[in-house]
Enzyme design. Structure first.
Site, mmCIF file in Angstrom:
data_model
loop_
_atom_site.group_PDB
_atom_site.id
_atom_site.type_symbol
_atom_site.label_atom_id
_atom_site.label_comp_id
_atom_site.label_asym_id
_atom_site.label_seq_id
_atom_site.Cartn_x
_atom_site.Cartn_y
_atom_site.Cartn_z
ATOM 1 N N GLY A 99 6.165 -8.794 16.274
ATOM 2 C CA GLY A 99 5.344 -9.937 16.660
ATOM 3 C C GLY A 99 5.868 -10.681 17.868
ATOM 4 N N THR B 112 15.788 -3.280 14.907
ATOM 5 C CA THR B 112 16.724 -4.057 15.718
ATOM 6 C C THR B 112 18.029 -3.274 15.847
ATOM 7 O OG1 THR B 112 17.755 -5.139 13.830
ATOM 8 C CG2 THR B 112 15.782 -6.195 14.729
ATOM 9 N N SER C 179 -0.732 -16.137 6.840
ATOM 10 C CA SER C 179 -1.822 -15.361 7.413
ATOM 11 C C SER C 179 -3.032 -16.201 7.801
ATOM 12 C CB SER C 179 -2.260 -14.295 6.391
ATOM 13 O OG SER C 179 -3.054 -13.332 7.027
ATOM 14 N N ILE D 59 17.225 -3.696 9.680
ATOM 15 C CA ILE D 59 16.460 -4.891 10.035
ATOM 16 C C ILE D 59 15.449 -4.552 11.125
ATOM 17 C CG2 ILE D 59 16.566 -7.288 10.801
ATOM 18 C CD1 ILE D 59 19.430 -7.423 9.815
ATOM 19 N N ARG E 183 0.835 -1.204 0.000
ATOM 20 C CA ARG E 183 0.000 0.000 0.000
ATOM 21 C C ARG E 183 0.871 1.256 0.000
ATOM 22 N NH1 ARG E 183 -3.472 -2.902 3.597
ATOM 23 N NH2 ARG E 183 -5.323 -3.602 2.460
ATOM 24 N N CYS F 249 -5.969 -17.495 16.191
ATOM 25 C CA CYS F 249 -6.865 -17.491 17.337
ATOM 26 C C CYS F 249 -8.100 -18.340 17.092
ATOM 27 C CB CYS F 249 -7.266 -16.070 17.701
ATOM 28 S SG CYS F 249 -5.828 -15.055 18.099
#
Lengths: 551, 551
Positions: A281, A272, A38, A277, A21, A42
Site C-alpha cells: 500500500g 521486506t 476498509s 514481513i 480465502r 476515494c
C-alpha cells in the site's frame, strides 16, 4: 499459521480477506489504529459534497462483518507500536484502554498507509486547518462546511485537493486552490492539465498556481492565509493536501529498510528485508512498471492488488507484483483527466527517448447526438513504437480509452497494435475508427516515417518558419496561431505559387488530419514542410493563456 | 499508378482516402452504384427513429468533398459490371445515362459490400416490405413511419433488426420482432441475450423466438404476416433483416475465388486470387482471429481497417490483416450488449476446450450514486488461461470492459494478466477492484485449481446434488433455485451438522463471492462441494423463463 496484519483499510483488508480465502485454518489478526476498517477512501470528498449523503455508504465493510464472514480477529483502535523480529511478536496498544500487550505472528503484513504531510508553516495547527485522510477527518471538515462557511482555501492541487474543491463549490463555499507547481495534478504533463485549469475557473474555483500558503493567521472572520505572492485570502476552512509520507516508523524502528522518500523497501514478492514481513500500500516503495525504478504511488488500486499478493506469498505461493503503472483518473466539474504509464516529464527526467502524438477525437460517432470531445496524448518508443504511457482529458469516454491503453501498455503493445485494435462500434459508443485506432494511425505513421511531423515545442527552433493554417477562412478568422497565413487545404493545390519557397513550412489544421494531407501536397511540390502534431488544438493546450485564444 | 476502387462506403472510402495519403501522384477512381458515398451505415435506424433528425448528418462525406480534398475521381450512380483481368480494365455503366465504358487500372480494390438476403416467402416483394441497407432504404422506411402506421413486423433479430425495433417503438409503432433462433443476436451465447429479451419486452416490443415469417399477404389495413406457428400479425411495414450475402458477382464472374458462403477469398494482404485485385469489407471472407478459420463478419470497423490495409498493399507496402476478432456492440432501450473474440457456442462447435466465468459487478463503486449492474462472461483456455473471448450485458460501462478485453484478447493475454491490470479508479468511473480484475480473480482461481467451481449446465449431471443457498434468509425468500436449502454463509461454520454428508453440495450465493467462501468452509469440513459459477444471477441468465424467478 498465524498471520498478523497491521492496518485495516485498502491493502490490509484485501490481504485479510484473501488470507481467509486461502486458508480456512489460519489465525488471522488485523490491527487498525482507527475506529473503521476498509472505508472508501476515494469517496470522502463526495460525502463532504453531499454526493454520497449517507456516511455508512463509505464503510465498505465493518469489523463485525469481517469477524462474522471471514472469522478475522479484527481489533480496531489498536495501535501496533513495535515489532520484535527475533521473537516474532508485535507490541499493541489498545487506544481506548491504554492496555499494552504482545501478539505473536508467523507472518506479518504491514499496511499502515501514509500520513498527510503537514507543511511547517505558521498556523498549520489552527483548529479549522485539516488534512483529509480518513473518516474522522471527513467528519470534521464536513461539520465545518455544514456549519455554514463562506470561503475555503485548499493548499495543494492533487487528486484529493481538486475533488475537494469541486465538492466545496457544490456546497456553496467560495474556494481557492493553491499549488506551488505551474499546473494542477503533478503526475500529468502540464499541457494536459490546461483544460482542468479552465474547468476549475469555469466552476468558480480560484486557481493560483506557483503559489503556496506561507502562513495562516487566526482572525475575526476566520483565518487569513498569506500566499507566496504576499497576497492574502480569508477562509473559515483550510485543507492541506500537499502530499503524503509513508507511515514507516514501525518498519524502520524494527530495522527494515526504507527508501529515500520513506517507502518501506519490498522485493517483487512484497517482502521486506525480513522474509517473514511483507508490506503493501501507500507505505511501500514499489517498482515503476515502465522504468523499473523505485517509486511511491499512493493509489487504492495498487494497494488492493498488493494486499492480495502479499497474502498469497505469506501462505507460500509465489505471487509477483509486476510494478505500479500509475493509472489514475480524476473527475472534475464534468471533465475527466486520466493517465497511465510514463509521462513525458518522467521520460525527460530519465533522459529516455520517446515520441508523442496528440489527437482530439469525439468520444463517439459525431453524427450521433451527444458526442463529447477529448484530447488524447500517447507516448511511445521512437524506434519500436512500443507504448510507454498515455494521458487523456475531456468528457465522456476518456476513462475507456485510458483503460484500453493501460492494458495495451501492460501487454507491451506497440502503436501498430493500436491501428489494428478491434473495438466496440455502434454510433452511441464509439467510431468505426475509434480514438484508439486514430492514435495508432498517427503514431504508426510517425514511427514509419510516413510524413514529417513536428511538436509545437520544436517549432521555435526552426529558422524563420512559415506557419501555414490550412483550415477554412472561417476557422482562421475565429482564432489562429499568431503570424500564421491561411490557405485552406482544399485550395492548396491551386495556390502553391503563393507560398514562399526556401522557408520551412509548418502546416496545421484543427487536429492534424488536414495538416497531414497539406504536408503531403507540399512535400510533393518540393517544399520543406512538417505537419504540426495534433494541430491547433494541441497548440491551445500548450498555450492556454495565449491572448490569441478566443475559442 | 492508377487505382480503381469499386464501392464507396466504409471499406472503399477508407481505401480511397488512404491511397491519396500514400500517393499524391496516383490516379484514384472510385465507382459507387448508389448516389451516396461513405454514409453512416450504423446510424440509419436512428435517423428513422428521429434520434438523428438531420439526414445530412448521415453523410460522412460527399463526392464533392472527396474530389476537392483528396482529388479522388468519384463516380456515383456508376455500376461496375465486369472486370477484364487480362486487359486490366473494368466495364462501367452510368446508371443515369445508360452509357457503358471501360476504365483501366493498375490495381483494383473491390468493396461492393453485401446485400440483404430476401427470404423466398410469398409477399416478400410487397410495397411496404423492406430491407435496410442504405440511405434510399432508410428514406423509404422512414416515409412509411412518418406517414403514420400502427404496427410493424421485423423479421430477424440481429443488430439492425433490434436497433430498428427500438426506433420504431420510439416513433410509437407497435412492433413485433421474429427470429428463427431461440435468442436474439445470434453471435452471442444464448444466456447473455436473456436480459435483452426482457429489455425488449419491457420496451414494449413483442419478441417471438423460434419463429419466422412464412408469408406476407396484402390486406385492407396493411399486411398480414403469417408466422411459423400459424399465428398472424398485422403490419403496415415489414422489415426483413435475416442476414446479408456478399456481393460477389463481379469477382466470381472475373474468375476470382469465393468461399462456400460467398465471401471473396483474400490472403492476409487482402489480395484476391489475382494479385492486382484486392477485396475488403462485407464482400470478403476473412480469417477469424481466434480460430484461424475462414469467416464472414460484416462489421464497419473491420471494413474500414481492411480498406486502409488494402490501399497500403496496392501501393507496395506489406500490410497484414490480422483477422477479424468480431468485436460488436448493441445499445437497446438503455441496455448494452457487447462481445469480442470467440463465443462459447463457437468453441463448442469447434470442439475446442475452454472454461468460462461469470461475474455480475456494478460499473463503478457501489458507494457512489448511479452504479449500474452488468453481467460479464469471460472465456479462456483451461490450461494456460489465455483469453479466448468475452461478452457483457448490462448498463453503463459494458462497452469499456469489452474494449479492454478486446485489447487483452488481441495481445494474447491470460486471465492472470487481468488480475494484474491497473485500471482507472475513482468512484464515479470504476472500482479499486475493477470488474476486469474481478473476472481475472475468479478465472485465475479456476485455472489454478484454487477451489472447485461448477457451471450451471453441469449441475444436472451430479448425482442427487444438494443445492445450498448461502445468501441471507431475506434474499432466499425473495427467490431461489427450486429445491435449494438456505444456510447463510455467516452462519455456515456453526450449522455444518445440518448438512447431509455423502451428497455432492453445490453452494451458491448471488454472484459467487459468498459461494466461494462457503465452498472453502465446506471443503475444510470434508464435504464434496462446488461453488456455482456466477451464482444465482448466472442461474437466472440460464433460466430467464424460470417460474421461480421473481426478481
Amino acid at each position: 499459521m498465524k498471520l498478523v496484519i497491521v492496518g485495516g483499510v485498502a491493502g490490509g483488508a484485501s490481504a485479510a480477506a484473501r488470507a481467509r480465502r486461502l486458508s480456512e485454518d489460519a489465525d488471522i489478526v488485523m490491527f487498525e489504529r482507527g475506529p473503521d476498517v476498509s472505508f472508501a477512501n476515494c469517496g470522502l470528498p463526495y460525502h463532504i459534497g453531499g454526493v454520497i449523503p449517507q456516511r455508512d455508504r463509505l464503510l465498505v465493510t465493518t469489523p463485525e462483518r469481517l469477524r462474522e464472514r471471514f472469522r478475522l480477529d479484527v481489533r480496531t483502535r489498536s495501535e501496533v507500536e513495535a515489532i520484535d523480529r527475533a521473537k516474532k511478536t508485535v507490541r499493541v496498544r489498545e487506544l481506548n484502554t491504554g492496555r499494552v500487550y504482545e501478539e505473536g505472528y508467523d507472518k506479518l503484513i504491514l499496511a499502515p498507509g501514509a500520513a498527510p504531510i503537514r507543511p511547517p508553516i505558521p498556523g498549520a495547527d489552527l483548529p479549522n486547518v485539516f488534512a483529509l485522510r480518513n473518516l474522522a477527518d471527513t467528519d470534521r471538515i464536513k461539520a465545518v462546511v455544514d456549519g455554514g462557511i463562506e470561503r475555503a482555501v485548499i493548499v495543494g492541487a492533487g487528486f484529493i485537493g481538486l475533488e475537494l474543491a469541486e465538492n466545496f463549490v457544490r456546497r456553496g463555499v467560495r474556494t481557492t486552490i493553491l499549488d506551488l507547481n505551474k499546473q494542477v495534478l503533478a503526475p500529468f504533463d502540464p499541457e494536459m492539465t490546461a483544460p482542468l485549469h479552465a474547468a476549475l475557473r469555469e466552476g468558480g474555483v480560484e486557481v493560483l498556481l506557483g503559489q503556496s500558503a506561507e502562513a495562516i493567521a487566526a482572525g475575526t472572520a476566520g483565518m487569513a492565509v498569506t500566499l507566496t505572492s504576499g497576497d492574502t485570502r480569508s477562509a473559515q476552512l483550510v485543507v492541506l493536501g500537499v502530499g503524503v509520507r509513508p507511515e514507516n516508523k514501525l518498519a524502520v524502528q524494527a530495522g527494515l529498510e526504507a527508501g529515500p522518500r520513506g517507502g518501506v523497501r519490498v522485493n517483487e514478492y512484497l517482502q521486506t528485508t525480513d522474509p517473514d514481513i511483507f508490506a503493501v500500500g501507500d507505505a511501500v516503495e514499489t517498482t515503476d512498471f515502465g522504468t523499473g525504478e523505485r517509486t511511491q504511488v499512493p493509489l487504492a488500486g495498487p494497494a488492493n492488488r498488493q494486499g492480495r499478493i502479499a497474502a498469497d506469498n505469506a501462505f507460500g505461493r509465489k505471487a509477483k507484483y509486476r510494478g505500479t503503472q500509475a493509472t489514475a483518473i480524476l473527475g472534475l466539474f464534468g471533465h475527466t483527466a486520466a493517465m497511465t504509464g510514463l509521462s513525458e516529464k518522467a521520460l525527460k527526467r530519465l533522459g529516455r527517448p520517446y515520441r508523442k502524438v496528440y489527437i482530439h477525437p469525439a468520444h463517439h460517432a459525431g453524427y450521433y447526438p451527444g458526442a463529447e470531445g477529448m484530447s488524447l496524448k500517447v507516448i511511445f518508443d521512437p524506434e519500436s513504437g512500443r507504448l510507454l504511457g498515455a494521458q487523456g482529458v475531456g468528457g465522456a469516454g476518456v476513462d475507456k480509452r485510458i483503460d484500453v491503453l493501460a492494458v495495451a501498455v501492460q501487454a507491451g503493445m506497440t502503436v501498430f497494435d493500436l491501428e489494428e485494435a478491434e473495438l466496440c462500434y455502434a454510433p452511441q459508443f464509439g467510431s468505426a475508427k475509434d480514438p484508439i485506432n486514430m492514435a495508432g494511425f498517427v503514431a504508426g505513421g510517425l514511427v514509419r516515417g510516413d510524413h514529417p511531423q513536428i511538436d509545437w515545442e520544436a517549432v521555435a527552433a526552426l529558422p524563420n518558419p512559415l506557419l501555414l493554417d490550412v483550415r477554412t477562412a472561417k476557422e482562421f478568422a475565429e482564432s489562429h496561431i499568431p503570424g500564421a497565413v491561411n490557405v485552406p487545404v482544399d485550395e492548396l493545390r491551386g495556390r502553391l505559387a503563393e507560398l514562399p519557397k526556401g522557408r520551412p513550412v509548418v502546416a496545421y489544421c484543427q487536429v492534424g488530419q488536414r495538416g497531414y494531407l497539406a504536408t503531403r501536397v507540399l512535400m510533393h511540390a518540393g517544399f520543406d514542410v512538417r505537419n504540426l502534431g495534433g494541430g491547433y488544438k494541441t497548440y491551445l493546450l500548450h498555450n492556454a493563456g495565449d491572448p490569441a485564444r478566443k475559442a
